[in-house]
Motif scaffolding. Sequence first.
Motif, short mmCIF file in Angstrom:
data_model
loop_
_atom_site.label_atom_id
_atom_site.label_comp_id
_atom_site.label_asym_id
_atom_site.label_seq_id
_atom_site.Cartn_x
_atom_site.Cartn_y
_atom_site.Cartn_z
N THR A 44 -2.03 -4.61 -4.75
CA THR A 44 -1.05 -3.52 -4.79
C THR A 44 -1.81 -2.20 -5.04
N THR A 45 -1.60 -1.24 -4.15
CA THR A 45 -2.45 -0.04 -4.15
C THR A 45 -1.60 1.22 -4.09
N GLN A 90 -7.69 -3.35 1.75
CA GLN A 90 -6.51 -3.63 0.92
C GLN A 90 -5.75 -4.83 1.47
N PHE A 138 0.88 -1.17 0.00
CA PHE A 138 0.00 0.00 0.00
C PHE A 138 0.92 1.22 0.00
N PHE A 148 -4.60 -1.08 -7.87
CA PHE A 148 -5.69 -0.23 -7.40
C PHE A 148 -5.12 1.18 -7.23
N VAL A 181 -2.14 5.38 -3.53
CA VAL A 181 -3.08 6.45 -3.18
C VAL A 181 -2.34 7.79 -3.20
N LEU A 206 -13.23 -2.04 -7.84
CA LEU A 206 -12.76 -3.40 -7.54
C LEU A 206 -13.51 -4.46 -8.33
#
Length: 350
Positions: free
Chosen positions: A186-187, A180, A31, A155, A189, A148
């Motif tokens: 795998t994100t 998550q 994340f 993401f 932001v 999603l």
Amino acid sequence: MTSLRTQGLSKTFGGVTAVDDVTIEIPDGQFVCLLGPSGCGKTTLLRLVAGLEIPTAGHVLLDGVDQSGIPAHRRGFGMVFQSLALFPHLTVAENIAYPLRIRGETRATCSARVDELLDLVKLPDVQDRRVHQLSGGQRQRVAIARALAIEPTLFLLDEPLSALDTKLREHMQIELRLLQQKLGITTIVVTHDQREAMTMADLVVVMDRGRILQAAPPIDIYRNPADSFVADFIGTSNLVTCRRVDADAVEIFGRTVAVPDARAHNIAVGAEGVLSIRPEDVALSATLDDGDFEGVVEFIRDLGASVEISVAVSGLTILSVSTPRDRPSVDVGQRVGITFHTGRAALTPP
Ligand code: ATP
């Protein structure tokens, strides 16, 4: 498994370099928060990864595969934008099912997946409502569920919580992080809120003027900022000009204090640097002899859960924070003793 790598990624708009030679590796399941002041290039970097901008130079690689020439809708990424971009004329269920319908999924498959996703984002019983009949937090969940729906490999979220009030926002930060972790996706932001980044991220990427200043786990950045910009951006820091006098000592306000050598960050002995001391590492005492330095109390801010006291020391304002239990009994205008607990302070270039 989805690991992401950017290689020498740059984007120029006219004369403005929004992203400047960014190379970063993001391991599977991490994340990541892109953090930095307004205009530092966070959104542009995210859009380059998404395929919504074409790089001026460099590459985006997903599991080693160069994504150049693959349009955004073929990359299989889930995206949530600040505006959410939900369709007002569709119901919640239709909004979430939209990307699946585009892919030609059957009505039954869509319906089952919508139920599953609403369950996942903890939003039961609103399938048939329209978007305007939802609260801000509920809308956020719908946007997340829609992103999603296609089981994305990556993401990507751009300031997803910025429209929410503080309490709901902090709640959603935790929800998003838990979601998550559950999905292991795998994100990335984008945020300009350091508290938000510290709450959610495995890896915080601090940016300024299109470049990455530091990429590390939040607590490493807090304890070992790469420079004084990062130190000041992540949390609050007292930035004190200093001179390194020894392997493990610096001089501040005309006196020598110990700073562990490992934190010396390439400042040569004899050279100037900046000592970053966190407010929780500044202790005040009404008894002058109890402190290594002296100062005068300028302002006291009692926030209930913590007490912040500003003290003037040789023309600089130093902030000290303590719990109500440890609050020193001092008043505005009083001379106080100050101790800097420099064992955790970071030494950075000027
Ligand atoms: P914010 O937190 O304010 O959203 P940011 O860190 O996401 O900022 P970007 O939106 O990536 O920053 O912008 C970086 C720089 O690139 C800024 O100077 C911005 O004005 C410029 N920029 C971004 N997009 C464009 C565009 N389409 N055309 C021209 N300049 C742009």
